[in-house]
Design a protein around this motif. Structure first.
Motif, PDB file in Angstrom:
ATOM      1  N   VAL A  97     109.566  61.034   9.064  1.00  0.00           N
ATOM      2  CA  VAL A  97     110.167  59.706   9.239  1.00  0.00           C
ATOM      3  C   VAL A  97     109.811  59.138  10.615  1.00  0.00           C
ATOM      4  CG1 VAL A  97     112.374  58.484   9.451  1.00  0.00           C
ATOM      5  CG2 VAL A  97     111.987  60.033   7.528  1.00  0.00           C
ATOM      6  N   ALA A 101     113.468  55.735   4.255  1.00  0.00           N
ATOM      7  CA  ALA A 101     113.462  56.578   5.457  1.00  0.00           C
ATOM      8  C   ALA A 101     114.828  57.228   5.658  1.00  0.00           C
ATOM      9  CB  ALA A 101     113.082  55.739   6.674  1.00  0.00           C
ATOM     10  N   PRO A 153     107.695  58.666   3.560  1.00  0.00           N
ATOM     11  CA  PRO A 153     108.952  59.151   4.145  1.00  0.00           C
ATOM     12  C   PRO A 153     109.051  60.668   4.201  1.00  0.00           C
ATOM     13  CG  PRO A 153     109.342  58.183   1.983  1.00  0.00           C
ATOM     14  CD  PRO A 153     107.920  57.892   2.322  1.00  0.00           C
TER      15      PRO A 153
END
Ligand SMILES: [Zn+2]
Length: 354
Positions: free
Chosen positions: A183, A202, A249
């Protein structure tokens, strides 16, 4: 008038997620709800067929479905092609992937190519591929994952997953903890390269990592609650990728390190184990609390250095040097700091990986 194309963002999410003990009996019911009442193809390995595939087959047949089985032992493009041919001939309504990593990857990719829905039945909790829309199949030019389709359903039986070796659970934890740096890398790419960044995806990935870290002492293969926390975290990570429309992510510099290690080390460890060690070093580069990540991995019984990964010290350095070249379009902290060999060695020593 100029016709401006609308910007589309496609999110494809699973419709049914069932996690728990003795849930296989609900497979028929799930298929019924999704409209699969006639035929299915089960893709499994010989071991995972014995562990779970056979039961799935019997249960579906009891519902009056015609069920075929295809056993695969590896996850290469060739394996996926064999499954695709089988799908073309049998035309099943749904494909089941029953297994740990490879079987699910092959079933996911081949069903996506043939536009047939896919149901994921994981027998281990070793990585986030059990719920993601991406598939890791060997034989493409690059060693990382390709986009496929998200599973329409995920049926994760904790009794079966708890019977898998302890290492699988440890690897799963490493793959989730990796989201900390993934992230951070994504955010960095947004700031520096103006890359699309989805706050929601995220946050979901990050929350999964936090939950696994907070529950580290309960996550053991013999603790159902702990295994459930891990499974839900892995599934949430898969959903985060579906929301983002990419693996962003969930896969950053720590994954690049793991992919590079797969290529340099002859004797490589499990995916999540390598990603965990990568996270320690990438957290250091991000100036994050790398010690906390290392200590959590230790508490989980996960490898935190080259010895425990079973790789040579020089392989770690080699992998750090090669990592940014694995996927040049994926901007991470490694592009920002641009480590050479000496700095790579220093990083690995500083974080006690070598
Ligand atoms: Zn991963």
């Amino acid at each position: 008038m100029i016709d401006l194309p609308l910007k589309h963002h496609r999110m494809q999410l699973p419709r049914e997620v069932i996690v728990g003990s003795e849930i296989f009996e609900r497979i028929g019911e799930v298929c019924g709800r999704l409209g699969f009442k006639k035929s299915a193809l089960i893709v499994a390995g010989s071991k995972t067929y014995d562990v779970a595939g056979k039961t799935v087959k019997t249960l579906l047949e009891e519902e009056g479905m015609k069920v075929d089985t295809l056993l695969v032992e590896s996850a290469t493009i060739k394996d996926a092609q064999v499954v695709e041919e089988k799908i073309k001939v049998l035309k099943p309504q749904v494909v089941f992937g029953v297994g740990g990593g490879t079987k699910i990857d092959v079933a996911k990719l081949s069903s996506a190519n043939q536009k047939v829905p896919f149901i994921s039945v994981p027998t281990t909790a070793s990585h986030d591929g059990i719920a993601s829309p991406v598939s890791s199949v060997k034989g493409f030019e690059k060693p990382y994952s390709v986009m496929a389709e998200a599973p329409i359903a995920i049926i994760a039986d904790t009794d079966i997953i708890m019977r898998a070796p302890r290492r699988f659970v440890i690897s799963g934890c490493g793959d989730v903890i990796a989201k900390f740096t993934a992230v951070k890398d994504w955010k960095l790419a947004h700031e520096i390269k103006n890359e699309y960044y989805g706050e929601y995806a995220a946050s979901l990935a990050l929350m999964s990592a936090k939950l696994v870290m907070q529950n580290a002492e309960f996550i053991k293969p013999d603790e159902e609650e702990g295994v459930r926390v891990l499974l839900e975290a892995l599934i949430s990570c898969g959903v985060a990728m579906s929301i983002a429309g990419s693996s962003r992510p969930c896969s950053g510099s720590e994954h690049l390190f793991s992919h590079a290690l797969d290529m340099t080390a002859s004797n490589h460890a499990m995916h999540g184990e390598q990603c965990g060690v990568g996270t320690i070093m990438m957290a250091y580069l991000h100036r994050a609390n790398w010690r906390r990540i290392r200590d959590t991995l230790k508490r989980l019984g996960a490898p935190t250095n080259a010895d425990e990964l079973g790789v040579e010290k020089k392989d770690v350095v080699e992998a750090l040097v090669a990592a940014p070249t694995i996927r040049p379009e994926r901007y991470t902290i490694l592009n920002k700091v641009n480590l050479g060999r000496r700095a790579s060695e220093k990083l690995a020593k500083k974080t006690e990986v070598i």
